[in-house]
Each structure stands twice: as structure tokens, then as C-alpha cells.
Write a protein that holds these residues in place. Sequence first.
Motif, PDB file in Angstrom:
ATOM      1  N   MET A  72      -9.896   2.176  -0.349  1.00  0.00           N
ATOM      2  CA  MET A  72      -9.501   1.030   0.311  1.00  0.00           C
ATOM      3  C   MET A  72      -9.426   1.295   1.769  1.00  0.00           C
ATOM      4  O   MET A  72      -9.764   0.533   2.747  1.00  0.00           O
ATOM      5  CB  MET A  72      -8.403   0.400  -0.295  1.00  0.00           C
ATOM      6  CG  MET A  72      -8.433  -0.288  -1.633  1.00  0.00           C
ATOM      7  SD  MET A  72      -6.860  -1.039  -1.923  1.00  0.00           S
ATOM      8  CE  MET A  72      -6.140   0.427  -3.233  1.00  0.00           C
ATOM      9  N   VAL A  81      -6.895   4.323  -3.489  1.00  0.00           N
ATOM     10  CA  VAL A  81      -6.138   3.949  -2.397  1.00  0.00           C
ATOM     11  C   VAL A  81      -7.238   4.461  -0.892  1.00  0.00           C
ATOM     12  O   VAL A  81      -7.327   3.891   0.014  1.00  0.00           O
ATOM     13  CB  VAL A  81      -4.885   4.718  -2.100  1.00  0.00           C
ATOM     14  CG1 VAL A  81      -4.264   4.467  -0.652  1.00  0.00           C
ATOM     15  CG2 VAL A  81      -3.981   3.773  -2.964  1.00  0.00           C
ATOM     16  N   GLU A  82      -7.988   5.741  -1.197  1.00  0.00           N
ATOM     17  CA  GLU A  82      -8.427   6.446  -0.103  1.00  0.00           C
ATOM     18  C   GLU A  82      -9.850   5.488   0.077  1.00  0.00           C
ATOM     19  O   GLU A  82     -10.126   5.289   1.001  1.00  0.00           O
ATOM     20  CB  GLU A  82      -9.073   7.855  -0.573  1.00  0.00           C
ATOM     21  CG  GLU A  82      -9.768   8.362   0.554  1.00  0.00           C
ATOM     22  CD  GLU A  82     -10.006   9.864   0.107  1.00  0.00           C
ATOM     23  OE1 GLU A  82     -10.572  10.545   0.980  1.00  0.00           O
ATOM     24  OE2 GLU A  82      -9.805  10.127  -1.080  1.00  0.00           O
ATOM     25  N   LEU A 103       2.242   1.598  -3.486  1.00  0.00           N
ATOM     26  CA  LEU A 103       1.398   2.241  -4.361  1.00  0.00           C
ATOM     27  C   LEU A 103       1.147   3.604  -4.187  1.00  0.00           C
ATOM     28  O   LEU A 103       1.053   4.324  -5.125  1.00  0.00           O
ATOM     29  CB  LEU A 103       0.194   1.351  -4.078  1.00  0.00           C
ATOM     30  CG  LEU A 103      -0.914   1.666  -5.282  1.00  0.00           C
ATOM     31  CD1 LEU A 103      -0.754   0.917  -6.380  1.00  0.00           C
ATOM     32  CD2 LEU A 103      -2.207   0.801  -4.552  1.00  0.00           C
ATOM     33  N   MET A 104       0.987   4.089  -2.924  1.00  0.00           N
ATOM     34  CA  MET A 104       0.840   5.622  -2.700  1.00  0.00           C
ATOM     35  C   MET A 104       2.050   6.354  -3.421  1.00  0.00           C
ATOM     36  O   MET A 104       1.762   7.319  -3.909  1.00  0.00           O
ATOM     37  CB  MET A 104       0.260   5.791  -1.315  1.00  0.00           C
ATOM     38  CG  MET A 104      -0.599   5.185  -0.672  1.00  0.00           C
ATOM     39  SD  MET A 104      -0.919   5.136   1.271  1.00  0.00           S
ATOM     40  CE  MET A 104      -0.786   6.945   1.448  1.00  0.00           C
ATOM     41  N   ALA A 120      -4.443  -3.889  -0.922  1.00  0.00           N
ATOM     42  CA  ALA A 120      -3.828  -3.194  -1.750  1.00  0.00           C
ATOM     43  C   ALA A 120      -2.901  -4.296  -2.924  1.00  0.00           C
ATOM     44  O   ALA A 120      -2.787  -4.059  -3.976  1.00  0.00           O
ATOM     45  CB  ALA A 120      -2.690  -2.259  -1.431  1.00  0.00           C
ATOM     46  N   ASP A 173      -8.073  -2.169   3.425  1.00  0.00           N
ATOM     47  CA  ASP A 173      -6.721  -2.466   3.916  1.00  0.00           C
ATOM     48  C   ASP A 173      -6.530  -1.229   4.907  1.00  0.00           C
ATOM     49  O   ASP A 173      -7.297  -0.369   5.099  1.00  0.00           O
ATOM     50  CB  ASP A 173      -5.737  -2.335   2.788  1.00  0.00           C
ATOM     51  CG  ASP A 173      -4.710  -2.951   2.726  1.00  0.00           C
ATOM     52  OD1 ASP A 173      -4.265  -3.731   3.817  1.00  0.00           O
ATOM     53  OD2 ASP A 173      -3.830  -3.343   1.714  1.00  0.00           O
ATOM     54  N   TRP A 193      -5.386  -5.806  -5.163  1.00  0.00           N
ATOM     55  CA  TRP A 193      -5.841  -4.759  -6.189  1.00  0.00           C
ATOM     56  C   TRP A 193      -4.737  -4.611  -7.378  1.00  0.00           C
ATOM     57  O   TRP A 193      -5.144  -4.483  -8.293  1.00  0.00           O
ATOM     58  CB  TRP A 193      -6.015  -3.540  -5.411  1.00  0.00           C
ATOM     59  CG  TRP A 193      -6.626  -2.269  -6.265  1.00  0.00           C
ATOM     60  CD1 TRP A 193      -8.013  -1.971  -6.412  1.00  0.00           C
ATOM     61  CD2 TRP A 193      -5.759  -1.264  -6.900  1.00  0.00           C
ATOM     62  NE1 TRP A 193      -8.013  -0.962  -7.049  1.00  0.00           N
ATOM     63  CE2 TRP A 193      -6.828  -0.457  -7.468  1.00  0.00           C
ATOM     64  CE3 TRP A 193      -4.441  -1.076  -7.214  1.00  0.00           C
ATOM     65  CZ2 TRP A 193      -6.440   0.590  -8.347  1.00  0.00           C
ATOM     66  CZ3 TRP A 193      -4.170  -0.083  -7.990  1.00  0.00           C
ATOM     67  CH2 TRP A 193      -5.014   0.990  -8.517  1.00  0.00           C
ATOM     68  N   LEU A 204      -4.745   7.553  -6.210  1.00  0.00           N
ATOM     69  CA  LEU A 204      -5.141   7.852  -4.795  1.00  0.00           C
ATOM     70  C   LEU A 204      -6.159   7.767  -4.372  1.00  0.00           C
ATOM     71  O   LEU A 204      -6.603   7.416  -3.358  1.00  0.00           O
ATOM     72  CB  LEU A 204      -4.104   9.405  -4.685  1.00  0.00           C
ATOM     73  CG  LEU A 204      -2.650   9.224  -5.049  1.00  0.00           C
ATOM     74  CD1 LEU A 204      -2.390  10.946  -4.735  1.00  0.00           C
ATOM     75  CD2 LEU A 204      -2.019   8.606  -3.774  1.00  0.00           C
ATOM     76  N   LEU A 263       0.850  -1.136   0.022  1.00  0.00           N
ATOM     77  CA  LEU A 263      -0.047   0.073  -0.067  1.00  0.00           C
ATOM     78  C   LEU A 263       0.771   1.229   0.051  1.00  0.00           C
ATOM     79  O   LEU A 263       0.490   2.305  -0.874  1.00  0.00           O
ATOM     80  CB  LEU A 263      -0.993   0.002   1.111  1.00  0.00           C
ATOM     81  CG  LEU A 263      -1.915   1.175   1.110  1.00  0.00           C
ATOM     82  CD1 LEU A 263      -2.779   1.301  -0.069  1.00  0.00           C
ATOM     83  CD2 LEU A 263      -2.713   0.931   2.606  1.00  0.00           C
TER      84      LEU A 263
END
Length: 209
Positions: free
Chosen positions: A94, A91-92, A72-73, A120, A100, A123, A88, A69
Motif C-alpha cells: 500500500m 501494508v508495504e 493495522l501495522m 488502509a 495510502d 482494506w 505487513l 494504518l
Amino acid sequence: KPNLKERGPYTYQEDMVKKDLKWSNGSDASNDTKQFLEFGQYKTYTFLPNNSCTGCTEDDQVRMLNMPLAGLMAKFVELGGYGGQGGLNAVETMLKNGTDELFALTTVGDFLFRGIKTGAAEWMMINGLTSNRLPPVFRENGFALFNGKQDTSENECYQVETGQEDWEQHTVITKWGKDSQSLSEDLSKAETCTWIGKYCQTWWTLPDA
């Protein structure tokens, strides 16, 4: 303020064994000498409970930085533009729906060897933007820090001088490669990538925005 408790150490023994031995004389088929030795250097890792913290096992649950994660960010921030912002946002989502966590709960064995295939990590394995650009720590079992390192000679295949022709050259590496079929004399160009499907990946990259 976070309430943290340090765990460990978790101790593993690394064993290295040379297998798939093959003697050769290079390109000179008329020469019966064994000038070169090709081999794969296999590594295995064994958990040592007696050298680890009292009562600790590979199945202990620990909370640590979620490396997939976090990576990824960082990549989406680096990418920027609409693509980076869209990533992003994913991610938010998730994080908000509990898919996650930035500091996720996992087991020692899963993090190191068995693999994490949720959140993540999952994903990234199925999303079209990332699935064919994953680094070698991602395999069929998901993300694991030592993926591809247990009982394998991947990226550890060599040809060395035996010293029969010239003792001064004894054990000098003459070829190196990902496997025995990709040994290269030019070590700077040796193939040491990891194949994921039809893609050869040594690091994870995203297309420009």
C-alpha cells in the motif's frame, strides 16, 4: 526535516439531551409509583467557526497520523508469524504503490465524523482477516474518530432512581446498556458493544498466528 505548520483549534460544541423517557416501577406491576426513569442520553456535536481558528472550516485539509494504518501495522507486529508478516507485506505494498500514507491528507470533518473509506481503512473493511473484527470507530462510512457518537444514545442508555421511593437514591444508576433493550442491573456485564453484522465488537482483535 519535516516542514510542519500547526492548524487549529477546531472547536465543537457537545450537547446532551435525554430522550426516549420511560417511567417505570420496576418488576412490581401493582405499584403505581414512578420509582425508575429510563432514558437515552443523546449527544450532538456542532462545529463552531467563531470559536475556531480564523477562516477554519470542517473541509480544511490536514495531514496527520493515519490511525487505521498505524493500528493495522501495530496489530500485525503483535500477531507475528506468517500471518503477521503477510499483513505487513500488504501494508508495504500500500505504501509503495501510493494507496495510502503513514501521514495521510484528509479533511477535519472526514477524520472526526464523516468517515475515511480509502487506503488502509478500506482494506480493513473488506479483508477477511480484519473485516469482522473492527472496533466501533469503523462503520459503513469507514473510519471516523467519533463514529457512532453523533446524534445517538449508543452505550448511553440508563435506568436511574427517581427518588420517589427513597430520596437518598435519587439519580442513582440502576441499569445501563448499549440500548434500551439491553439494560442490565449488573453494570459490569452490561452489553455495551457495537454490532457489525452478526458480530458484537468492543475492541479489535486478531486470531493467534
